[in-house]
Design a protein around this motif. Structure first.
Motif, PDB file in Angstrom:
ATOM      1  N   LEU A 273       1.272  -1.525   0.630  1.00 28.50           N
ATOM      2  CA  LEU A 273       0.177  -0.137  -0.662  1.00 28.50           C
ATOM      3  C   LEU A 273       1.248   1.186   0.181  1.00 28.50           C
ATOM      4  CD1 LEU A 273      -2.592  -0.784   2.594  1.00 28.50           C
ATOM      5  CD2 LEU A 273      -2.879  -1.019   0.041  1.00 28.50           C
TER       6      LEU A 273
ATOM      7  N   GLN B 188      -2.600   5.018   2.288  1.00 31.03           N
ATOM      8  CA  GLN B 188      -3.642   4.108   1.758  1.00 31.03           C
ATOM      9  C   GLN B 188      -3.117   3.232   3.621  1.00 31.03           C
ATOM     10  OE1 GLN B 188      -2.026   1.981  -1.767  1.00 31.03           O
ATOM     11  NE2 GLN B 188      -4.412   2.541  -2.770  1.00 31.03           N
ATOM     12  N   GLU B 189      -2.479   3.026   3.821  1.00 26.92           N
ATOM     13  CA  GLU B 189      -1.607   2.428   5.466  1.00 26.92           C
ATOM     14  C   GLU B 189      -2.284   3.263   5.738  1.00 26.92           C
ATOM     15  OE1 GLU B 189       2.065   1.038   5.124  1.00 26.92           O
ATOM     16  OE2 GLU B 189       2.719   1.637   7.507  1.00 26.92           O
TER      17      GLU B 189
ATOM     18  N   LYS C 205      -5.825   3.070   6.609  1.00 26.12           N
ATOM     19  CA  LYS C 205      -6.374   2.166   7.658  1.00 26.12           C
ATOM     20  C   LYS C 205      -6.174   1.929   8.973  1.00 26.12           C
ATOM     21  CE  LYS C 205      -4.773  -2.927   6.452  1.00 26.12           C
ATOM     22  NZ  LYS C 205      -3.626  -3.847   6.982  1.00 26.12           N
ATOM     23  N   GLU C 206      -4.552   2.324   9.113  1.00 27.51           N
ATOM     24  CA  GLU C 206      -4.368   2.759  11.086  1.00 27.51           C
ATOM     25  C   GLU C 206      -5.410   2.680  11.980  1.00 27.51           C
ATOM     26  OE1 GLU C 206      -1.855  -0.050  12.105  1.00 27.51           O
ATOM     27  OE2 GLU C 206      -1.382  -0.550  10.153  1.00 27.51           O
TER      28      GLU C 206
ATOM     29  N   HIS D  90      -8.437   4.658  11.155  1.00 26.38           N
ATOM     30  CA  HIS D  90      -9.720   4.416  10.684  1.00 26.38           C
ATOM     31  C   HIS D  90      -9.979   5.867  10.021  1.00 26.38           C
ATOM     32  CE1 HIS D  90     -10.559   0.671  13.221  1.00 26.38           C
ATOM     33  NE2 HIS D  90      -9.378   1.405  13.239  1.00 26.38           N
TER      34      HIS D  90
ATOM     35  N   GLY E 240     -16.003   4.320   2.912  1.00 28.30           N
ATOM     36  CA  GLY E 240     -15.153   4.537   1.651  1.00 28.30           C
ATOM     37  C   GLY E 240     -15.449   5.365   0.607  1.00 28.30           C
TER      38      GLY E 240
ATOM     39  N   THR F  39     -12.988   7.956   0.451  1.00 26.89           N
ATOM     40  CA  THR F  39     -11.633   7.895   0.389  1.00 26.89           C
ATOM     41  C   THR F  39     -10.790   7.692  -0.712  1.00 26.89           C
ATOM     42  OG1 THR F  39     -12.593   6.266   1.641  1.00 26.89           O
ATOM     43  CG2 THR F  39     -10.106   6.291   1.694  1.00 26.89           C
TER      44      THR F  39
END
Lengths: 291, 167
Positions: free
Chosen positions: B85, B89-90, B93-94, B96, B101, B104
């Motif tokens: 990623l 993106q990471e 994800k990490e 929240h 979405g 996003t």
């Protein structure tokens, strides 16, 4: 939402653009940043038969001081104004304004020339141009002509730009020492048009007497408006609290806002007064801080 | 009436015929079937359709496909690489940074240009920076954290290990 059908060309030179204008007359529209025109076309408020995209014409995007003017190419993006060194050093009013114009993505597309040529009193730059007494350079196959900003806005979406012409440059007299300027608009949310806005430029001499005042108002009149009486009450005097109060009062009396979802007429007049006073005060502060 | 255009999307060249009135977002989603780019408000307010055009974030619902002729378009599909990623993106994800979405992909593309221009933005700069992207779920706090996380990672610093905020 998809615009009505139209034909499109992206000329590589102004000459080519002029000849397309000649060919298509008032059926054609110039496409600059497109962030006023394309939404109108999607809503079918506008359905030009021909779009002349001037984004690929080189030489229409620049910010430079030359011959006593700050010259800005018509295709200069709002985001380029935001990051320009010249603007940061001497024209903070542009930073006040661009921060409040739409949002970053729109500012990556929107142009100063387009903002003016759209001829909408709800746009922000017209008031700035009034405050700084800019000239607008309009070009055609016949040559160039410079139009003072006070003679540029004819009416709702109507400007001095004729069907065979293109707005190519904005010229702002380089302000002398002791000058400050400022802009603010009241908006309900990011990207909204102004409920009301005021642009002010003030020059003070060594004694603190106001030698120049330019005051433009946003979205409180059918056309972009100069608050002439407010300017007059300042020029030739030390702008004390009483005169600033009066300038605000005159601006609120002389504008002609319409009641809408952003507020009724009385509220907008009150906001014009507040904003005019605040921006005069801020312009004076900036004039002092620059000496 | 149709015009031939060539656009590079995520590094891949495409030549196609479009009507001048075709919007860039429609070419991306319908002609190229890259449906990561969303259409939200369709009025250049919400930012869900944000892509990069020659590296600048723009709202592809308010740009004609013909305007992108000869230019480079980057969409969310081009973000992740074989290595994994993208830091943004990471970060999302990490931290929240998303619930439903929908916003996003636009947030990611906008944040990509923001960090490109300003690798170490303040919280206020991030909030102004994403002011053209609407999120109706998160309340933005976790999006801001996600961008801060990505910024730190891209600068080669230790990523902040803040607890996500549920609002």
């Amino acid at each position: 939402m998809i615009p009505a059908t139209f034909d499109y060309a992206a000329p590589q030179s102004l000459e080519e653009a002029f000849s397309l204008l000649e060919q298509h007359g008032d059926e054609a529209k110039i496409l600059a940043g497109g962030h006023s025109l394309i939404p109108m076309m999607k809503l079918r408020f506008a359905s030009p038969e021909f779009l002349i995209d001037i984004n690929n014409i080189p030489g229409l995007s620049y910010i430079k001081e030359e011959d006593g003017y700050l010259k800005i190419g018509a295709m200069t993006r709002e985001s380029e104004l935001e990051t320009s060194k010249v603007i940061h050093a001497k024209y903070p009013i542009f930073l006040d304004a661009t921060k409040l114009i739409a949002d970053p993505q729109v500012r990556n597309m929107g142009t100063l020339g387009g903002n003016l040529a759209h001829g909408d009193a709800a746009n922000d730059h017209p008031a700035l141009m009034m405050a700084m007494r800019a000239e607008v350079v309009i070009s055609s196959a016949e040559g160039h002509r410079a139009v003072p900003i006070d003679e540029f806005f004819y009416g709702f979406y109507m400007t001095a730009v004729q069907p065979n012409e293109i707005l190519t440059e904005i010229r702002i007299p380089v302000p002398g020492p002791g000058t400050g300027n400022a802009y603010h608009k009241l908006e309900r949310k990011v990207g909204d048009y102004a409920t009301a806005g005021a642009a002010v430029q003030i020059t003070l001499d060594q004694q603190g007497v106001c030698t120049y005042a330019g005051i433009g108002l946003t979205n409180v009149n059918p056309t972009p408006m100069r608050a002439a009486r407010s300017e007059e009450v300042l020029v030739g005097h030390k702008p004390d609290a009483e005169r600033i109060e009066l300038a605000g009062q005159y601006a609120s009396e002389d504008c002609s806002p319409s009641s809408d979802l952003r507020g009724d007429e009385e509220y907008k007049r009150a906001m014009v007064k507040v904003l005019t006073k605040r921006m005069i005060t801020k312009a004076i502060e900036r004039a002092h801080s620059k000496g | 009436m149709k015009k031939e255009i060539t656009i590079s999307v995520n590094g891949e060249k495409h030549t196609l015929e479009v009507e001048p009135r075709t919007l860039l977002v429609h070419v991306i989603r319908e002609h190229l079937r890259l449906t990561g780019t969303h259409i939200g408000c369709d009025t250049s307010s919400c930012g869900a359709c944000t892509v990069l055009l020659n590296g600048k974030s723009v709202k592809s619902c308010t740009i004609l496909a013909v305007q992108a002729n000869g230019k480079e378009v980057s969409t969310v599909e081009g973000m992740a690489t074989a290595d994994g990623l993208h830091p943004l993106q990471e970060g999302f994800k990490e931290n929240h940074g998303l619930h439903c979405g929908f916003c996003t992909p636009g947030m990611l593309m906008r944040a990509a240009e923001l960090l490109e221009n300003n690798p170490n933005p303040t919280e206020e700069e991030i909030r102004w920076g994403i002011s053209g992207n609407l999120c109706r779920c998160t309340g933005y706090n976790n999006i801001v954290k996600a961008i801060q996380y990505a910024g730190a990672k891209m600068r080669g610093e230790e990523t902040p290990s803040t607890e996500p905020e549920f609002v």
